[in-house]
Write an enzyme that holds these catalytic residues in place. Sequence first.
Site, mmCIF file in Angstrom:
data_model
loop_
_atom_site.group_PDB
_atom_site.id
_atom_site.type_symbol
_atom_site.label_atom_id
_atom_site.label_comp_id
_atom_site.label_asym_id
_atom_site.label_seq_id
_atom_site.Cartn_x
_atom_site.Cartn_y
_atom_site.Cartn_z
ATOM 1 N N SER A 12 112.821 56.871 -34.029
ATOM 2 C CA SER A 12 111.562 56.489 -34.665
ATOM 3 C C SER A 12 111.648 56.715 -36.170
ATOM 4 O O SER A 12 111.844 57.847 -36.631
ATOM 5 C CB SER A 12 110.407 57.306 -34.087
ATOM 6 O OG SER A 12 109.263 57.089 -34.891
ATOM 7 N N HIS A 36 112.497 52.264 -33.428
ATOM 8 C CA HIS A 36 111.080 52.304 -33.096
ATOM 9 C C HIS A 36 110.274 52.376 -34.399
ATOM 10 O O HIS A 36 110.550 53.220 -35.261
ATOM 11 C CB HIS A 36 110.835 53.542 -32.229
ATOM 12 C CG HIS A 36 109.464 53.664 -31.676
ATOM 13 N ND1 HIS A 36 109.036 52.968 -30.560
ATOM 14 C CD2 HIS A 36 108.401 54.415 -32.071
ATOM 15 C CE1 HIS A 36 107.785 53.295 -30.299
ATOM 16 N NE2 HIS A 36 107.372 54.168 -31.203
ATOM 17 N N ASP A 38 106.531 52.740 -35.934
ATOM 18 C CA ASP A 38 105.174 53.169 -35.600
ATOM 19 C C ASP A 38 104.161 52.625 -36.595
ATOM 20 O O ASP A 38 104.182 52.984 -37.777
ATOM 21 C CB ASP A 38 105.104 54.702 -35.598
ATOM 22 C CG ASP A 38 105.789 55.283 -34.372
ATOM 23 O OD1 ASP A 38 105.433 54.869 -33.255
ATOM 24 O OD2 ASP A 38 106.675 56.139 -34.538
ATOM 25 N N MET A 40 100.347 52.598 -37.626
ATOM 26 C CA MET A 40 99.078 53.331 -37.438
ATOM 27 C C MET A 40 98.064 52.834 -38.464
ATOM 28 O O MET A 40 98.404 52.676 -39.636
ATOM 29 C CB MET A 40 99.307 54.831 -37.637
ATOM 30 C CG MET A 40 100.387 55.404 -36.725
ATOM 31 S SD MET A 40 100.477 57.195 -36.888
ATOM 32 C CE MET A 40 101.966 57.534 -35.932
ATOM 33 N N HIS A 69 105.484 49.519 -32.350
ATOM 34 C CA HIS A 69 104.469 50.214 -31.559
ATOM 35 C C HIS A 69 103.154 50.177 -32.332
ATOM 36 O O HIS A 69 102.993 50.889 -33.318
ATOM 37 C CB HIS A 69 104.966 51.655 -31.327
ATOM 38 C CG HIS A 69 104.002 52.535 -30.593
ATOM 39 N ND1 HIS A 69 104.162 53.906 -30.530
ATOM 40 C CD2 HIS A 69 102.875 52.258 -29.880
ATOM 41 C CE1 HIS A 69 103.171 54.426 -29.819
ATOM 42 N NE2 HIS A 69 102.372 53.452 -29.422
ATOM 43 N N MET A 71 99.723 51.175 -32.960
ATOM 44 C CA MET A 71 98.652 52.144 -32.675
ATOM 45 C C MET A 71 97.475 51.724 -33.540
ATOM 46 O O MET A 71 97.153 52.360 -34.551
ATOM 47 C CB MET A 71 99.136 53.566 -33.016
ATOM 48 C CG MET A 71 100.079 54.108 -31.954
ATOM 49 S SD MET A 71 101.020 55.521 -32.537
ATOM 50 C CE MET A 71 102.322 54.676 -33.404
ATOM 51 N N MET A 140 103.074 57.525 -23.598
ATOM 52 C CA MET A 140 103.017 58.501 -24.690
ATOM 53 C C MET A 140 103.131 59.902 -24.094
ATOM 54 O O MET A 140 102.393 60.251 -23.177
ATOM 55 C CB MET A 140 101.680 58.411 -25.446
ATOM 56 C CG MET A 140 101.477 57.215 -26.339
ATOM 57 S SD MET A 140 102.651 56.977 -27.689
ATOM 58 C CE MET A 140 102.724 58.571 -28.495
ATOM 59 N N GLY A 147 104.204 62.541 -35.775
ATOM 60 C CA GLY A 147 105.492 62.944 -35.226
ATOM 61 C C GLY A 147 105.549 64.463 -35.123
ATOM 62 O O GLY A 147 104.645 65.165 -35.577
ATOM 63 N N ASP A 179 107.591 58.288 -25.434
ATOM 64 C CA ASP A 179 107.436 58.429 -26.882
ATOM 65 C C ASP A 179 106.720 59.721 -27.224
ATOM 66 O O ASP A 179 105.537 59.890 -26.927
ATOM 67 C CB ASP A 179 106.645 57.214 -27.399
ATOM 68 C CG ASP A 179 106.566 57.163 -28.910
ATOM 69 O OD1 ASP A 179 107.219 57.985 -29.584
ATOM 70 O OD2 ASP A 179 105.854 56.276 -29.415
ATOM 71 N N GLY A 180 107.468 60.627 -27.863
ATOM 72 C CA GLY A 180 106.860 61.857 -28.372
ATOM 73 C C GLY A 180 107.521 63.116 -27.844
ATOM 74 O O GLY A 180 107.598 63.325 -26.632
ATOM 75 N N GLY A 181 108.054 63.912 -28.752
ATOM 76 C CA GLY A 181 108.595 65.216 -28.368
ATOM 77 C C GLY A 181 109.899 65.175 -27.589
ATOM 78 O O GLY A 181 110.246 66.143 -26.917
ATOM 79 N N GLY A 201 111.933 60.788 -32.821
ATOM 80 C CA GLY A 201 111.739 60.806 -34.271
ATOM 81 C C GLY A 201 112.351 62.034 -34.894
ATOM 82 O O GLY A 201 113.478 62.014 -35.397
ATOM 83 N N SER A 202 111.628 63.157 -34.821
ATOM 84 C CA SER A 202 112.102 64.386 -35.486
ATOM 85 C C SER A 202 113.460 64.845 -35.002
ATOM 86 O O SER A 202 114.248 65.377 -35.784
ATOM 87 C CB SER A 202 111.131 65.543 -35.258
ATOM 88 O OG SER A 202 109.884 65.113 -34.904
HETATM 89 C C1 DX5 Z 1 103.628 59.265 -32.425
HETATM 90 C C2 DX5 Z 1 104.595 58.121 -32.499
HETATM 91 C C3 DX5 Z 1 105.982 58.483 -32.141
HETATM 92 C C4 DX5 Z 1 106.608 59.513 -33.049
HETATM 93 C C5 DX5 Z 1 107.483 60.390 -32.227
HETATM 94 O O1 DX5 Z 1 102.331 58.802 -32.540
HETATM 95 O O2 DX5 Z 1 104.197 57.061 -31.657
HETATM 96 O O3 DX5 Z 1 106.801 57.340 -32.060
HETATM 97 O O4 DX5 Z 1 107.405 58.966 -34.055
HETATM 98 O O5 DX5 Z 1 107.964 61.401 -33.045
HETATM 99 P P1 DX5 Z 1 108.641 62.693 -32.437
HETATM 100 O O6 DX5 Z 1 109.895 62.253 -31.745
HETATM 101 O O7 DX5 Z 1 108.873 63.541 -33.632
HETATM 102 O O8 DX5 Z 1 107.666 63.288 -31.458
HETATM 103 ZN ZN ZN Z 2 105.698 55.404 -31.294
#
Ligand code: DX5
Ligand code: ZN
Length: 226
Positions: A12, A36, A38, A40, A69, A71, A140, A147, A179-181, A201-202
């Site tokens: 991400s 990916h 994001d 927003m 994605h 959002m 999610m 992130g 997606d996430g964590g 992402g991170s």
């Molecule tokens: C959160 C995003 C994710 C985010 C995930 O709203 O949709 O795609 O980048 O980041 P990590 O992997 O750090 O949780």
């Molecule tokens: Zn995402």
Amino acid sequence: MSESRTIQLAPSLLASDFAALGEAVERLQGVVDVYHVDIMDGHFVPNITMGPAIVKALRGHTDAILDVHLMVSDPDRWIDPYREAGADWICFHIEAAPHAQRTISYIRETGARAGVALNPATYVPGIDYFVENGDFILAMSVNPGFGGQKFLPRTLNKVRALRAELAAAGLNEVQIEIDGGVDVGNAAEIVRAGVDILVAGSSVYGAEDPVAAARALQAAAEEGLR
Ligand code: DX5
Ligand code: ZN
């Protein structure tokens, strides 16, 4: 699930340096085949990231799949702009789309691959009424908007339930993206639950060496197939 199941890692870009997005995609060239992205809008989620102009600029830096994605509120309004900017996959939140079947059909009509995203607390029995083989479901595993949040392990129960529901409907080729964590510690378990695409992402761009981090995540995810 079939033996030929393949797992994809989708880094991400949210966790990369926004002043150097081109370098972020180039850095992982040949290591991953999907990024990916994001989007927003500060309305559906309490954060603002990027718009179609940035997706268009990214398109100039890679031939890899751009997994957009959305959002955003009123996703129907944004399908054409992101598709024209170069999105290959477009996914929207069912919580923002009262006519999800229409939205998903429209995405397919544009030639993009279509996905429907579910917030952690959203479960949609009957999702098989509107997804088709070729589409994907994004589960999610954190609340969307930021992130670096902690993975919500109960999401895996939902993934298992979705997998069973899809199998019963003969929709085994519908992929599930999480997606996430996501990190090396949970990737194998996530794959075992039935996930095909892991967004990270991170744990990729937040690492000292994103290439090594991506490879380690891919290896950890492959463990889940064994
Ligand atoms: C959160 C995003 C994710 C985010 C995930 O709203 O949709 O795609 O980048 O980041 P990590 O992997 O750090 O949780
Ligand atoms: Zn995402």
